[in-house]
Design a protein around this motif. Structure first.
Motif, PDB file in Angstrom:
ATOM      1  N   PHE A 171      -0.749  -1.282  11.007  1.00 35.32           N
ATOM      2  CA  PHE A 171       0.445  -1.158  11.002  1.00 35.32           C
ATOM      3  C   PHE A 171       1.066  -0.655  11.676  1.00 35.32           C
ATOM      4  O   PHE A 171       1.743   0.970  11.784  1.00 35.32           O
ATOM      5  CB  PHE A 171       0.599  -0.430   9.475  1.00 35.32           C
ATOM      6  N   THR A 186       1.151   5.132   0.163  1.00 32.76           N
ATOM      7  CA  THR A 186       0.573   6.810   0.606  1.00 32.76           C
ATOM      8  C   THR A 186       2.162   7.664   0.171  1.00 32.76           C
ATOM      9  O   THR A 186       2.928   7.597   0.844  1.00 32.76           O
ATOM     10  CB  THR A 186      -0.277   6.767   2.197  1.00 32.76           C
ATOM     11  N   LEU A 223      -3.411   4.591   8.000  1.00 34.34           N
ATOM     12  CA  LEU A 223      -3.802   3.561   7.188  1.00 34.34           C
ATOM     13  C   LEU A 223      -3.939   2.630   8.332  1.00 34.34           C
ATOM     14  O   LEU A 223      -3.402   2.379   9.196  1.00 34.34           O
ATOM     15  CB  LEU A 223      -2.586   2.652   6.569  1.00 34.34           C
ATOM     16  N   ASP A 267       2.737  -5.206   8.254  1.00 33.23           N
ATOM     17  CA  ASP A 267       1.106  -5.450   9.596  1.00 33.23           C
ATOM     18  C   ASP A 267       1.310  -6.705  10.758  1.00 33.23           C
ATOM     19  O   ASP A 267       2.877  -7.194  10.160  1.00 33.23           O
ATOM     20  CB  ASP A 267       0.332  -5.462   8.259  1.00 33.23           C
ATOM     21  N   TRP A 278       3.228  -1.572   3.729  1.00 33.50           N
ATOM     22  CA  TRP A 278       2.909   0.475   3.394  1.00 33.50           C
ATOM     23  C   TRP A 278       4.358   0.669   2.972  1.00 33.50           C
ATOM     24  O   TRP A 278       5.061   1.245   4.428  1.00 33.50           O
ATOM     25  CB  TRP A 278       2.602   0.823   4.830  1.00 33.50           C
ATOM     26  N   VAL A 283      -8.352  -1.165   1.012  1.00 29.91           N
ATOM     27  CA  VAL A 283      -7.270  -0.343   1.564  1.00 29.91           C
ATOM     28  C   VAL A 283      -7.964   0.331   2.554  1.00 29.91           C
ATOM     29  O   VAL A 283      -9.164   0.844   2.009  1.00 29.91           O
ATOM     30  CB  VAL A 283      -6.368   0.077   1.161  1.00 29.91           C
ATOM     31  N   SER A 342      -4.076   0.265  14.657  1.00 30.62           N
ATOM     32  CA  SER A 342      -3.778   0.104  13.131  1.00 30.62           C
ATOM     33  C   SER A 342      -2.959  -0.741  12.952  1.00 30.62           C
ATOM     34  O   SER A 342      -2.136  -1.514  13.922  1.00 30.62           O
ATOM     35  CB  SER A 342      -3.150   1.715  12.282  1.00 30.62           C
ATOM     36  N   THR A 344      -8.238   3.258   5.130  1.00 27.09           N
ATOM     37  CA  THR A 344      -7.981   4.641   6.290  1.00 27.09           C
ATOM     38  C   THR A 344      -9.163   4.997   6.974  1.00 27.09           C
ATOM     39  O   THR A 344     -10.591   4.510   6.749  1.00 27.09           O
ATOM     40  CB  THR A 344      -7.445   5.136   5.045  1.00 27.09           C
ATOM     41  N   VAL A 399       0.663  -1.115   0.382  1.00 23.83           N
ATOM     42  CA  VAL A 399      -0.163   0.106  -0.096  1.00 23.83           C
ATOM     43  C   VAL A 399       0.443   1.389   0.169  1.00 23.83           C
ATOM     44  O   VAL A 399       1.774   1.033   0.552  1.00 23.83           O
ATOM     45  CB  VAL A 399      -0.624   0.312   1.307  1.00 23.83           C
ATOM     46  N   LYS A 451       5.354   5.018   3.203  1.00 19.63           N
ATOM     47  CA  LYS A 451       4.807   6.274   2.479  1.00 19.63           C
ATOM     48  C   LYS A 451       5.852   6.859   2.406  1.00 19.63           C
ATOM     49  O   LYS A 451       6.948   6.491   1.873  1.00 19.63           O
ATOM     50  CB  LYS A 451       4.944   7.185   4.211  1.00 19.63           C
ATOM     51  N   LEU A 464      -3.782   8.542  -0.882  1.00 21.33           N
ATOM     52  CA  LEU A 464      -3.594   6.859  -1.010  1.00 21.33           C
ATOM     53  C   LEU A 464      -3.295   6.523  -2.235  1.00 21.33           C
ATOM     54  O   LEU A 464      -4.205   7.313  -3.089  1.00 21.33           O
ATOM     55  CB  LEU A 464      -5.069   6.367  -0.451  1.00 21.33           C
TER      56      LEU A 464
END
Lengths: 149, 149
Positions: free
Chosen positions: B119, A36, B43, A92, A99, B34, B117, B36, A34, A101, A43
């Protein structure tokens, strides 16, 4: 690529609370990624990574994915110039997703349609039918010219 | 469940620019979801949806997923009380993923470990080894008592 990943533990607690990053690749050798924008959390896209893409991403700090349609490593932005520099990488609880960023270079766009995000449409129900409506139609580049070669 | 989805077009342009929501379910009948937080874009989790989960989510406004481990529909938060109300649903360019912007009820937590989360860990490389470090250890609920029954 020198970084390799140990096999994930069968113990749920070790996956959730241990100190090792042991990605749980699926039957195709992939984890979900994922992506972002580190600036505002938007996203941008969802992609997949195999062990090589994950290692290249960690080692170079530039996002690499695995293209399922082309069946090869995909250095995102190599053609368009929209490279993604990874500011932070997370995983996760059960380590089957990551994830990223990122900071996006070039046109500040991550979708091949030229938009900033691949998620440019909202889903709605109208008269018992599921439809999509454009939420963002701002094209940061012209795909026909960028991908022409 | 009354909402059904038409089969996706084989035409890439129709998928990207048409007005119909025609999710491209994978070989297991799933799309990636996904999730959020609509408040700040954090996320929260990544999950999967089959056609039934997607229809239930659109029709009720409450997030439903498909649990691969339990092989059944999963109304998120049914046990913990942490229901997710969908503020906005989006899909991506090739319609094989959806993005849910949600408001989380109950303990304001989406991870079964009690954290906000899933994550909650960053991935790093140290001495040629990939490790994880806890970024968020704030437990909003005690999993042992919430999932006890």
């Amino acid at each position: 690529m020198t970084l390799t990943f140990a096999a994930p533990s069968a113990d749920k607690h070790a996956l959730e609370a241990g100190g090792d990053f042991t990605p749980r690749f699926d039957a195709h050798g992939l984890v979900t990624a994922v992506v972002t924008d580190v600036r505002d959390g938007e996203l941008l896209m969802v992609a997949h990574m195999n062990a090589e893409a994950l290692a290249l991403t960690i080692e170079t700090g530039i996002a690499h994915y695995y293209s399922r349609s082309r069946a090869k490593i995909w250095k995102k932005g190599e053609t368009s110039g929209n490279l993604q520099t990874v500011a932070e990488l997370r995983t996760d609880c059960d380590q089957d997703a990551v994830w990223l960023k990122v900071r996006v270079g070039g046109h500040d766009a991550s979708c091949h349609t030229g938009r900033r995000s691949c998620f440019y449409r909202t889903v709605k129900e109208t008269d018992g039918k599921a439809i999509v409506e454009i939420a963002d139609d701002d094209r940061h580049f012209d795909p026909d010219s960028v991908y022409a070669s």
